[in-house]
Design a protein around this motif. Structure first.
Motif, PDB file in Angstrom:
ATOM      1  N   UNK A  47     -10.138   1.908 134.161  1.00 16.59           N
ATOM      2  CA  UNK A  47     -10.712   2.566 132.973  1.00 16.59           C
ATOM      3  C   UNK A  47     -10.137   3.985 132.848  1.00 16.59           C
ATOM      4  N   UNK A  48      -9.922   4.645 134.011  1.00 18.40           N
ATOM      5  CA  UNK A  48      -9.312   5.985 133.986  1.00 18.40           C
ATOM      6  C   UNK A  48      -7.910   5.913 133.389  1.00 18.40           C
ATOM      7  N   UNK A  49      -7.106   4.991 133.896  1.00 21.67           N
ATOM      8  CA  UNK A  49      -5.750   4.816 133.383  1.00 21.67           C
ATOM      9  C   UNK A  49      -5.778   4.406 131.912  1.00 21.67           C
ATOM     10  N   UNK A  50      -6.692   3.466 131.573  1.00 25.10           N
ATOM     11  CA  UNK A  50      -6.797   2.991 130.193  1.00 25.10           C
ATOM     12  C   UNK A  50      -7.131   4.123 129.239  1.00 25.10           C
ATOM     13  N   UNK A  51      -8.073   4.996 129.637  1.00 26.54           N
ATOM     14  CA  UNK A  51      -8.439   6.141 128.792  1.00 26.54           C
ATOM     15  C   UNK A  51      -7.230   7.056 128.606  1.00 26.54           C
ATOM     16  N   UNK A  52      -6.545   7.321 129.714  1.00 22.07           N
ATOM     17  CA  UNK A  52      -5.414   8.247 129.683  1.00 22.07           C
ATOM     18  C   UNK A  52      -4.311   7.738 128.750  1.00 22.07           C
ATOM     19  N   UNK A  53      -3.912   6.465 128.948  1.00 17.68           N
ATOM     20  CA  UNK A  53      -2.789   5.943 128.157  1.00 17.68           C
ATOM     21  C   UNK A  53      -3.178   5.654 126.716  1.00 17.68           C
ATOM     22  N   UNK A  54      -4.441   5.284 126.464  1.00 20.55           N
ATOM     23  CA  UNK A  54      -4.884   5.112 125.073  1.00 20.55           C
ATOM     24  C   UNK A  54      -4.753   6.461 124.356  1.00 20.55           C
ATOM     25  N   UNK A  55      -5.213   7.529 125.024  1.00 20.37           N
ATOM     26  CA  UNK A  55      -5.085   8.874 124.458  1.00 20.37           C
ATOM     27  C   UNK A  55      -3.625   9.261 124.238  1.00 20.37           C
ATOM     28  N   UNK A  56      -2.781   9.013 125.242  1.00 23.77           N
ATOM     29  CA  UNK A  56      -1.347   9.326 125.117  1.00 23.77           C
ATOM     30  C   UNK A  56      -0.742   8.583 123.923  1.00 23.77           C
TER      31      UNK A  56
END
Lengths: 81, 254
Positions: B201-210
């Motif tokens: 979820x941390x990675x998903x949040x980061x890359x969705x934002x990117x």
């Protein structure tokens, strides 16, 4: 059932589609819908309104909200059983 | 592929792929052990080997191909997939930790599969059933790992590092599993699944934002902030459900 068997390319495509359906939607369609909603809201904030700060705060909050709703939904379903 | 210093993103990538691979490998190994013990090792190992080779081919074919997708689109799609997948894992782990869902019991799964395979008749030397069950078990459990390796690896241009992390987990669980044989139920699968969920979820949040051109304060150090935040929320949700369920049980008690 007629017992007719689909050709292997059809079965392969069906299997591939079923895999992605189970993988992304499965028994938690609310999380799939939530992810689309999160993308929509953050896109609105960041790309349309150019509010980077709001997008930084809202994205994780929406994720937490989606997770909480899904868990509470499961809790309610368990109680009904 | 190994360019750049060791950042929080790299550490999280290695840990997430390693733990996810361990969890899936334990589940696959339970199936292979059940097949091997009941119908013979030859076909069970052949099925597992063919599945592992097929999975490796998928990484080799799709890993480099996906890198060619425009960066913004790639980050958004990968972010969304990781977000959905991560929330699914986290939800399941929260429900299991809080007692709302039964724990994944490798012993029970092993016994059930053994009785099903025994009921299927006497094994032959080249056993098609053993091959297919072992292949499907390893392939289907491994497919999730392949998706994680490709998504996490390509988003950070570290497919090789992600693949190596998965390979180490596969070998480690394989060796330990063979030594301890039927004690796979001792593996803290739910705690591992919860950790992977938090990281995904941390990675998903980061890359969705990117993917949506969000500028994260502190760049990929934000991954650590997310991991701490989601871990805290997970802990709170488990505590909240346990408290609610205890209160309900007390109210319903005669």
């Amino acid at each position: 059932m007629s017992g007719t068997r689909s050709s292997w390319p059809v079965r392969l495509i069906k299997g591939f589609a079923m895999f992605w359906w189970d993988f992304l939607i499965g028994d938690t369609p609310e999380l799939f819908v939530a992810a689309l909603g999160i993308i929509g809201v953050v896109a609105l904030l960041r790309i349309v309104l150019q509010w980077n700060g709001a997008a930084v705060v809202v994205l994780p909050l929406l994720c937490i909200g989606a997770l909480t709703v899904s868990v509470r939904r499961a809790q309610g379903a368990t109680r009904k059983k | 592929m190994f360019a750049g210093s060791v950042s929080s993103g790299v550490v999280i990538l290695v840990v997430a792929v390693f733990l996810a691979s361990c969890v899936e490998m334990v589940e696959a190994l339970t199936i292979v052990l059940a097949v091997g013990h009941t119908r013979g090792w030859r076909s069970a190992l052949e099925g597992s080997a063919v599945a592992l080779v097929t999975l490796a081919v998928l990484v080799v074919v799709f890993g480099p191909a996906i890198v060619r997708v425009p960066t913004g689109t790639l980050h958004l799609v990968i972010g969304a997939i990781l977000l959905i997948f991560g929330m699914q894992w986290l939800r399941k782990a929260i429900l299991r930790s809080s007692g709302l869902k039964a724990m994944h019991d490798e012993d029970a799964i092993y016994q059930k599969l053994v009785s099903e395979l025994k009921a299927a008749g006497t094994p032959v030397k080249r056993d098609r059933l053993a091959f297919v069950v072992a292949f499907k078990g390893v392939f289907l459990e491994g497919l999730e790992v392949v998706i994680l390796v490709i998504t996490l690896g390509t988003s950070d241009h570290r497919v090789l590092l992600a693949s190596m992390s998965a390979l180490v987990a596969v070998v480690m669980v394989g060796v330990v599993g063979v030594i301890v044989a039927k004690q796979l139920s001792k593996v803290p699968e739910n705690a591992m699944k919860m950790s992977v969920g938090v990281l995904l979820v941390s990675y998903g949040s980061f890359w969705t934002g990117e993917g949506l051109k969000v500028h994260w304060p502190g760049s990929d150090a934000m991954l650590l902030v997310f991991a701490v935040l989601y871990a805290a929320v997970t802990w709170l949700l488990v505590a909240m459900i346990r408290r609610n369920e205890t209160a309900l049980a007390e109210r319903l008690a005669p």
